[in-house]
Design an enzyme around this catalytic site. Structure first.
Site, PDB file in Angstrom:
ATOM      1  N   LYS A 137       4.710 -13.580  -5.768  1.00  0.00           N
ATOM      2  CA  LYS A 137       5.216 -13.099  -7.070  1.00  0.00           C
ATOM      3  C   LYS A 137       6.616 -13.578  -7.404  1.00  0.00           C
ATOM      4  CE  LYS A 137       2.361  -9.098  -6.549  1.00  0.00           C
ATOM      5  NZ  LYS A 137       1.860  -7.900  -7.154  1.00  0.00           N
ATOM      6  N   ASP A 189       2.754  -5.359 -13.093  1.00  0.00           N
ATOM      7  CA  ASP A 189       2.866  -4.375 -12.003  1.00  0.00           C
ATOM      8  C   ASP A 189       3.804  -3.228 -12.355  1.00  0.00           C
ATOM      9  OD1 ASP A 189       1.244  -5.568 -10.083  1.00  0.00           O
ATOM     10  OD2 ASP A 189       2.892  -6.680  -9.149  1.00  0.00           O
TER      11      ASP A 189
HETATM   12  N1  LIG Z   1      -1.725  -1.701  -5.764  1.00  0.00           N
HETATM   13  C1  LIG Z   1      -1.309  -2.752  -6.434  1.00  0.00           C
HETATM   14  O1  LIG Z   1      -1.705  -3.033  -7.559  1.00  0.00           O
HETATM   15  C2  LIG Z   1      -0.269  -3.624  -5.823  1.00  0.00           C
HETATM   16  C3  LIG Z   1       0.470  -4.472  -6.639  1.00  0.00           C
HETATM   17  C4  LIG Z   1       1.443  -5.244  -6.033  1.00  0.00           C
HETATM   18  C5  LIG Z   1       1.633  -5.213  -4.661  1.00  0.00           C
HETATM   19  N2  LIG Z   1       0.877  -4.392  -3.914  1.00  0.00           N
HETATM   20  C6  LIG Z   1       1.079  -4.323  -2.463  1.00  0.00           C
HETATM   21  O2  LIG Z   1       2.468  -4.205  -2.218  1.00  0.00           O
HETATM   22  C7  LIG Z   1       2.792  -4.889  -1.006  1.00  0.00           C
HETATM   23  C8  LIG Z   1       3.941  -5.878  -1.253  1.00  0.00           C
HETATM   24  O3  LIG Z   1       3.492  -6.915  -2.113  1.00  0.00           O
HETATM   25  P1  LIG Z   1       4.517  -8.043  -2.625  1.00  0.00           P
HETATM   26  O4  LIG Z   1       3.786  -8.838  -3.630  1.00  0.00           O
HETATM   27  O5  LIG Z   1       5.826  -7.444  -2.934  1.00  0.00           O
HETATM   28  O6  LIG Z   1       4.690  -8.909  -1.299  1.00  0.00           O
HETATM   29  P2  LIG Z   1       5.944  -9.807  -0.865  1.00  0.00           P
HETATM   30  O7  LIG Z   1       6.668 -10.299  -2.054  1.00  0.00           O
HETATM   31  O8  LIG Z   1       5.398 -10.781   0.114  1.00  0.00           O
HETATM   32  O9  LIG Z   1       6.914  -8.762  -0.108  1.00  0.00           O
HETATM   33  C9  LIG Z   1       6.511  -8.202   1.117  1.00  0.00           C
HETATM   34  C10 LIG Z   1       7.450  -7.049   1.463  1.00  0.00           C
HETATM   35  O10 LIG Z   1       6.946  -6.422   2.649  1.00  0.00           O
HETATM   36  C11 LIG Z   1       7.969  -6.433   3.665  1.00  0.00           C
HETATM   37  N3  LIG Z   1       7.308  -6.526   4.951  1.00  0.00           N
HETATM   38  C12 LIG Z   1       6.334  -7.387   5.313  1.00  0.00           C
HETATM   39  N4  LIG Z   1       5.943  -7.139   6.579  1.00  0.00           N
HETATM   40  C13 LIG Z   1       6.695  -6.081   7.013  1.00  0.00           C
HETATM   41  C14 LIG Z   1       6.761  -5.349   8.237  1.00  0.00           C
HETATM   42  N5  LIG Z   1       5.989  -5.678   9.276  1.00  0.00           N
HETATM   43  N6  LIG Z   1       7.617  -4.307   8.315  1.00  0.00           N
HETATM   44  C15 LIG Z   1       8.401  -3.980   7.275  1.00  0.00           C
HETATM   45  N7  LIG Z   1       8.394  -4.642   6.094  1.00  0.00           N
HETATM   46  C16 LIG Z   1       7.552  -5.681   5.978  1.00  0.00           C
HETATM   47  C17 LIG Z   1       8.815  -7.617   3.302  1.00  0.00           C
HETATM   48  O11 LIG Z   1      10.071  -7.516   3.930  1.00  0.00           O
HETATM   49  P3  LIG Z   1      11.013  -8.829   4.142  1.00  0.00           P
HETATM   50  O12 LIG Z   1      11.770  -8.986   2.850  1.00  0.00           O
HETATM   51  O13 LIG Z   1      11.858  -8.462   5.293  1.00  0.00           O
HETATM   52  O14 LIG Z   1      10.088  -9.987   4.412  1.00  0.00           O
HETATM   53  C18 LIG Z   1       8.871  -7.478   1.779  1.00  0.00           C
HETATM   54  O15 LIG Z   1       9.753  -6.460   1.395  1.00  0.00           O
HETATM   55  C19 LIG Z   1       1.506  -5.533  -0.518  1.00  0.00           C
HETATM   56  O16 LIG Z   1       0.910  -4.701   0.433  1.00  0.00           O
HETATM   57  C20 LIG Z   1       0.648  -5.588  -1.765  1.00  0.00           C
HETATM   58  O17 LIG Z   1      -0.726  -5.564  -1.430  1.00  0.00           O
HETATM   59  C21 LIG Z   1      -0.074  -3.597  -4.456  1.00  0.00           C
END
Ligand SMILES: NC(=O)c1ccc[n+]([C@@H]2O[C@H](COP(=O)([O-])OP(=O)(O)OC[C@H]3O[C@@H](n4cnc5c(N)ncnc54)[C@H](OP(=O)(O)O)[C@@H]3O)[C@@H](O)[C@H]2O)c1
Length: 310
Positions: free
Chosen positions: A77, A132
């Site tokens: 994103k 979102d």
């Molecule tokens: N329900 C929905 O419609 C919806 C919509 C959007 C997103 N989501 C969910 O929201 C989550 C994040 O999505 P995103 O698009 O923001 O992904 P992203 O841009 O890849 O960001 C991932 C986030 O997770 C953190 N992270 C990853 N592994 C971790 C761990 N083992 N321990 C602690 N923190 C960790 C990362 O921290 P770092 O910065 O340290 O890497 C970062 O803050 C996903 O699970 C996604 O499926 C759901």
């Protein structure tokens, strides 16, 4: 009542997709394909594993292959912001792209979503949106009856979804917002941006020193069974929160949500957010009202395997 059968795939079938890594947990194909069939649209929605270093190539491929739209999820994103030809105000405001609309000029020279055009002539451009941010506010409201204005919120995660949620909640007028992220510098950058754009919000990094109305997990930790909890419960017990929202929806009950229930919190997973971000994307691509109830039912079936949401 049985579902309408999807139209057979032909050379004129319109294509949309979600790209991410990992992607196999995605319930978006079930939601969108059921909606297309319900409206009798000759469209299909796919899910593709796309690594971040291949995102630009994948977008170029979709552009030349006549895709109508793409959703982007983990970890694309933020990366996609730089790759769009145009950014909608939503993507600029919330700092992440989760929906791409491919556009071409119509006979009058007006840029129009490709999904509305019979023939694509001339260049195709990519316009990035964020659906979102509004979706999380609506889901918090509907699923947990939370009104962000004046609330104390702990948000974990500062990736694309966390960032959009933090900025949108600040815009809603939360009183105090704690930002916690594995990579602390990202939480600090986000906090600095919020302090500048929303000076009325008391924004801090790290864990709260008081009780909060809600903890939001916007990390991807919990998608895989072996993932650690996104929060150190020794440092901040969940019993200090009224409610816990996990943006993850598969598994429907993450270890974080299970612990939250055991701690007496109200809980919700990310199904409502998925529904509303998807409905908004559907409308941007097709210019048809999204069949929300059909989409919700498809998601519930896909994620819970029945008509029950709990
Ligand atoms: N329900 C929905 O419609 C919806 C919509 C959007 C997103 N989501 C969910 O929201 C989550 C994040 O999505 P995103 O698009 O923001 O992904 P992203 O841009 O890849 O960001 C991932 C986030 O997770 C953190 N992270 C990853 N592994 C971790 C761990 N083992 N321990 C602690 N923190 C960790 C990362 O921290 P770092 O910065 O340290 O890497 C970062 O803050 C996903 O699970 C996604 O499926 C759901």
């Amino acid at each position: 009542m049985s579902e309408p059968a999807p139209k057979p795939v032909t050379a004129s079938t319109r294509l949309a997709a979600v790209w991410g890594s990992p992607i196999r947990h995605s319930a978006s194909p079930a939601m969108h394909n059921t909606a297309f069939a319900a409206l009798g649209l000759d469209w299909r929605y796919l899910a593709c594993e796309v690594a971040p270093e291949r995102l630009a190539t994948a977008l170029e491929g979709a552009r030349v292959m006549g895709f109508c739209g793409v959703n982007l999820t983990v970890p694309h994103k933020r990366l996609a912001l730089e790759m769009m030809d145009e950014l909608d105000a939503s993507a600029r405001a919330w700092g992440a792209v989760n929906t791409v609309v491919f556009e071409a000029e119509n006979a009058e020279g007006v840029w129009t979503p490709v999904g509305l055009l019979r023939n694509i002539q001339g260049p195709v451009r990519m316009r990035g949106y964020n659906t979102d941010a509004d979706a999380i506010v609506r889901s918090l409201n509907e699923d947990l009856h939370i009104e962000p204005r004046g609330a104390r919120v702990l948000l974990i995660g500062a990736g694309g979804a966390g960032r959009a949620a933090a900025l949108r909640l600040a815009d809603e007028g939360v009183a105090t917002l704690w930002l916690q992220n594995r990579t602390e510098s990202k939480a600090e950058e986000l906090a600095a941006e919020i302090a500048e754009r929303f000076p009325a919000v008391d924004v801090r990094t790290g864990l709260p020193d008081t009780d909060v109305e809600i903890i939001l997990n916007a990390t991807s930790s919990g998608l895989k069974p072996e993932d650690p909890l996104p929060i150190d419960l020794g440092a901040y017990p969940l019993s200090r929160a009224d409610a816990v929202y996990d943006m993850i929806y598969r598994p429907a009950e993450t270890p974080l949500l299970r612990q939250a229930l055991e701690s007496g919190c109200r809980t919700a997973n990310g199904l409502g957010m998925l529904l509303y971000q998807g409905a908004a994307a559907f409308e941007l691509w097709t210019h048809r009202p999204a069949p929300i109830d059909v989409m919700r039912a498809a998601l519930v079936r896909e994620v819970y395997g029945s008509g029950e949401s709990r």
